[in-house]
Design an enzyme around this catalytic site. Structure first.
Site, mmCIF file in Angstrom:
data_model
loop_
_atom_site.group_PDB
_atom_site.id
_atom_site.type_symbol
_atom_site.label_atom_id
_atom_site.label_comp_id
_atom_site.label_asym_id
_atom_site.label_seq_id
_atom_site.Cartn_x
_atom_site.Cartn_y
_atom_site.Cartn_z
ATOM 1 C CG HIS A 189 -2.097 -0.931 1.084
ATOM 2 N ND1 HIS A 189 -1.939 -2.300 1.133
ATOM 3 C CD2 HIS A 189 -3.413 -0.712 0.863
ATOM 4 C CE1 HIS A 189 -3.123 -2.875 0.962
ATOM 5 N NE2 HIS A 189 -4.029 -1.936 0.801
ATOM 6 C CD GLU B 215 -9.488 3.210 -2.756
ATOM 7 O OE1 GLU B 215 -10.112 2.225 -3.182
ATOM 8 O OE2 GLU B 215 -8.301 3.139 -2.355
#
Lengths: 174, 174
Positions: A67, A87
């Site tokens: 991530h 996002e």
């Protein structure tokens, strides 16, 4: 997209479409294809979570290490995945003031130094102020707690990415 | 690059550099970072293989499903990873005659229909004729055999990618 369409795919189509529901982990998507046909979207989703839960701690840490930081180097260099960019954008992280970005970078660095994986949060469910407060708060946890919370956030992100795919790809079928 | 340089990295640098030693599986690279510091390059490599071996069959199939076909759609569309392109190029797969490419595509399709994962072979250790012969031969195996052979080939590919990284990144240190 409906479930019949998914169950009619070959593995290549499946990995093409669902390969990033867990960030940069098409291994997981490819793995759960072994459980096809799925009886429901919930069954597909549960297969992903079951696979994640079956991994040793190192594997879960590996997922977190795939991530990007929030408002970090990948955002700055334009190398975020489209899902992550979307996002981070929705959470207001792509339009931070320099002060906020620097504050977030300092907290991210502290987090990575302490836990040796990045701070992962379902950004779509938060805004920039909540994210900064949550990061400060989670910095107080221990490593096991943060591994558990990080993986729970990965699942929330995955849930929303699945929803996006099922809602958007063939909307006329819904 | 020497081992001290690797052991001095943070996880982001490590995943940046080693993230594709198993094709499209940075999860594995991220996972084995939990074993850092490594006592030798062989120790780093063994950590990768140990993690792969610890996965259930579905996870090993997931790894195979992250691999492109040889001389397949990713080569045609220019979406191969740099490592895969280099390997397919060295094996002569980027300059096949139309007849050879079509023959390979038919065999790849037969293989994927039978095993539901792609034919994986360490292309750098073969040439196009050997690859076609090997594909014909391996089509006769059963699924368990092919899962085992495919994963063994993944490890050979990983070994050569690691060698490339350690030889090329800072060659003056060797």
């Amino acid at each position: 997209m409906d479930l019949n369409a998914v169950n009619s795919m070959n593995y290549e189509e499946f990995v093409d479409i669902f390969g990033n529901v867990v960030e940069k982990c098409p291994l997981i998507t490819g793995a759960i294809w072994s459980k096809c046909p799925f009886s429901s979207v919930a069954d597909l989703e549960a297969s992903i979570y079951e696979f994640i839960d079956s991994l040793p701690s190192s594997g879960k840490e590996g997922i977190l290490r795939c991530h990007p930081d929030l408002a970090g180097r990948e955002l700055m260099s334009g190398t975020l995945t489209p899902e992550s960019l979307n996002e981070q954008n929705q959470a207001g992280l792509t339009s931070l003031s320099q002060t906020d970005r620097e504050a977030l970078n300092v907290l991210n660095s502290q987090y990575k130094t302490k836990f040796v994986f990045p701070f992962v949060i379902c950004a779509k469910m938060s805004d920039k102020s909540q994210i900064i407060e949550e990061l400060k708060s989670r910095l107080q946890n221990n490593r096991d707690e943060e591994l558990g919370i990080g993986i729970a956030e990965v699942k929330k992100i995955c849930h929303l990415r699945l929803q996006d795919i099922f809602l958007k790809v063939i909307p006329t079928k819904l």
